[in-house]
Design a protein around this motif. Structure first.
Motif, PDB file in Angstrom:
ATOM      1  N   LEU A   1       0.829  -1.213   0.000  1.00  0.00           N
ATOM      2  CA  LEU A   1       0.000   0.000   0.000  1.00  0.00           C
ATOM      3  C   LEU A   1       0.864   1.264   0.000  1.00  0.00           C
ATOM      4  N   ILE A   2       1.879   1.273   0.825  1.00  0.00           N
ATOM      5  CA  ILE A   2       2.779   2.436   0.894  1.00  0.00           C
ATOM      6  C   ILE A   2       3.515   2.617  -0.428  1.00  0.00           C
ATOM      7  N   ASN A   3       4.047   1.532  -0.968  1.00  0.00           N
ATOM      8  CA  ASN A   3       4.799   1.618  -2.223  1.00  0.00           C
ATOM      9  C   ASN A   3       3.940   2.087  -3.393  1.00  0.00           C
ATOM     10  N   ASN A   4       2.656   1.807  -3.345  1.00  0.00           N
ATOM     11  CA  ASN A   4       1.756   2.190  -4.438  1.00  0.00           C
ATOM     12  C   ASN A   4       1.037   3.514  -4.191  1.00  0.00           C
ATOM     13  N   SER A   5       1.387   4.198  -3.114  1.00  0.00           N
ATOM     14  CA  SER A   5       0.731   5.465  -2.767  1.00  0.00           C
ATOM     15  C   SER A   5       1.536   6.651  -3.260  1.00  0.00           C
ATOM     16  N   ASP A   6       0.837   7.714  -3.610  1.00  0.00           N
ATOM     17  CA  ASP A   6       1.506   8.960  -3.976  1.00  0.00           C
ATOM     18  C   ASP A   6       1.921   9.750  -2.743  1.00  0.00           C
ATOM     19  N   HIS A   7       1.133   9.627  -1.679  1.00  0.00           N
ATOM     20  CA  HIS A   7       1.402  10.370  -0.442  1.00  0.00           C
ATOM     21  C   HIS A   7       1.153   9.454   0.751  1.00  0.00           C
TER      22      HIS A   7
END
Length: 70
Positions: free
Chosen positions: A12-18
């Motif tokens: 989730l973190i790796n695929n998030s913009d922010h």
């Protein structure tokens, strides 16, 4: 937390913009962010007061920026 949960979290973190982390008061000082307890005078009430933010947001943000850059 199981490995599968951790993997999902990392994905989730790796695929998030922010990413935003909401932490308690104890995280800032060890990270090098000054706490606000050292402030005195009018700046202390400007930064620590929700009413001050609502009354004069620009002054609130200027005082906060000034004191966090110390």
């Amino acid at each position: 937390m199981e490995n599968e949960d951790i993997s999902k979290f990392v994905e989730l973190i790796n695929n998030s913009d922010h990413v935003v982390a909401l932490t308690g008061a104890g995280i800032s000082t060890p990270s090098g962010i000054p706490d606000l307890e050292h402030l005195t005078g009018p700046e202390s009430s400007i930064i620590s007061s929700e009413a001050a933010l609502e009354e004069d947001p620009e002054q609130f943000y200027q005082a906060t920026k000034k004191n966090l850059s110390r």
